[in-house]
Design a protein around this motif. Structure first.
Motif, mmCIF file in Angstrom:
data_model
loop_
_atom_site.group_PDB
_atom_site.id
_atom_site.type_symbol
_atom_site.label_atom_id
_atom_site.label_comp_id
_atom_site.label_asym_id
_atom_site.label_seq_id
_atom_site.Cartn_x
_atom_site.Cartn_y
_atom_site.Cartn_z
ATOM 1 N N LYS A 51 2.084 2.377 -3.481
ATOM 2 C CA LYS A 51 0.970 2.845 -4.321
ATOM 3 C C LYS A 51 0.548 4.254 -3.911
ATOM 4 O O LYS A 51 0.262 5.107 -4.755
ATOM 5 C CB LYS A 51 -0.196 1.874 -4.245
ATOM 6 C CG LYS A 51 0.041 0.605 -5.036
ATOM 7 C CD LYS A 51 -1.168 -0.306 -4.957
ATOM 8 C CE LYS A 51 -1.040 -1.515 -5.835
ATOM 9 N NZ LYS A 51 0.035 -2.406 -5.578
ATOM 10 N N ALA A 94 0.815 -1.215 0.000
ATOM 11 C CA ALA A 94 0.000 0.000 0.000
ATOM 12 C C ALA A 94 0.847 1.263 0.000
ATOM 13 O O ALA A 94 0.518 2.240 -0.694
ATOM 14 C CB ALA A 94 -0.941 -0.007 1.203
ATOM 15 N N ARG A 149 -4.658 -0.323 -8.622
ATOM 16 C CA ARG A 149 -4.774 -1.241 -7.488
ATOM 17 C C ARG A 149 -5.472 -2.542 -7.873
ATOM 18 O O ARG A 149 -5.623 -3.418 -7.040
ATOM 19 C CB ARG A 149 -5.497 -0.543 -6.343
ATOM 20 C CG ARG A 149 -4.585 0.468 -5.661
ATOM 21 C CD ARG A 149 -5.341 1.412 -4.764
ATOM 22 N NE ARG A 149 -4.451 2.251 -3.990
ATOM 23 C CZ ARG A 149 -3.831 3.324 -4.441
ATOM 24 N NH1 ARG A 149 -3.993 3.695 -5.697
ATOM 25 N NH2 ARG A 149 -3.052 4.030 -3.655
#
Length: 171
Positions: free
Chosen positions: A69, A66, A170
């Motif tokens: 990103k 995460a 994602r």
């Protein structure tokens, strides 16, 4: 005790509100940093017990998946807008923070992998604190100046395109 049950819980914000999503990510970053600091203290006392291994897994998962990103979201959608509005120095500082976070994470990651695998004692306290402090200053600059400046006067179509792109990466 190290617990990670709430690590992935967060506000119900969708990609249709990209700046709110970035802020929600900051909440998850903060929880992950808090877990990292608790983990470090726990592992220093208890070593690579089951709780430490589980927490190390969660911290690794967040900052390996995460975190990058989120940084990419900022580099694609926030930093260019800052540069376009005359805030290039702020954009450069945030980009430099991302690079430094990557360097610090690489060192922490090695220790966390060993802890996760049961063969290490966990990361160094000073390294964990430095990483958390770097992130804290970075998030404060984004929330206080960068996000408002980047979001200012964006129309609904631009926000929708930004959210769509963030969501697509994602999948």
């Amino acid at each position: 005790m190290v617990t990670s049950a709430l690590l992935h819980a967060g506000p119900a914000v969708g990609f249709d509100q990209p700046f709110e999503m970035l802020l929600a990510c900051h909440e998850r970053v903060q929880r992950s940093l808090e877990l990292l600091l608790r983990l470090q203290a726990h592992a220093a006392t208890h070593g690579a017990d089951e709780q430490a291994r589980d927490a190390a897994r969660d911290v690794l998962r967040y900052f390996d998946l995460a975190g990058p990103k989120h940084h990419e979201d900022e580099e694609r959608h926030v930093l260019p807008r800052l540069r376009a509005t005359g805030l290039g120095a702020l954009a450069d500082r945030l980009a430099a923070d991302h690079a430094e976070m990557g360097r610090q994470w690489a060192a922490l990651r090695t220790a966390l992998e060993a802890l996760r695998d049961g063969s290490g004692q966990g990361p160094d306290a000073a390294a964990c604190q430095a990483y958390a402090a770097l992130y804290a200053g970075h998030m404060a600059a984004e929330e206080g100046e960068a996000f408002p400046a980047a979001a200012w006067q964006l129309d609904a179509a631009t926000l929708a395109a930004m959210g769509t792109e963030m969501a697509a990466r994602r999948r």
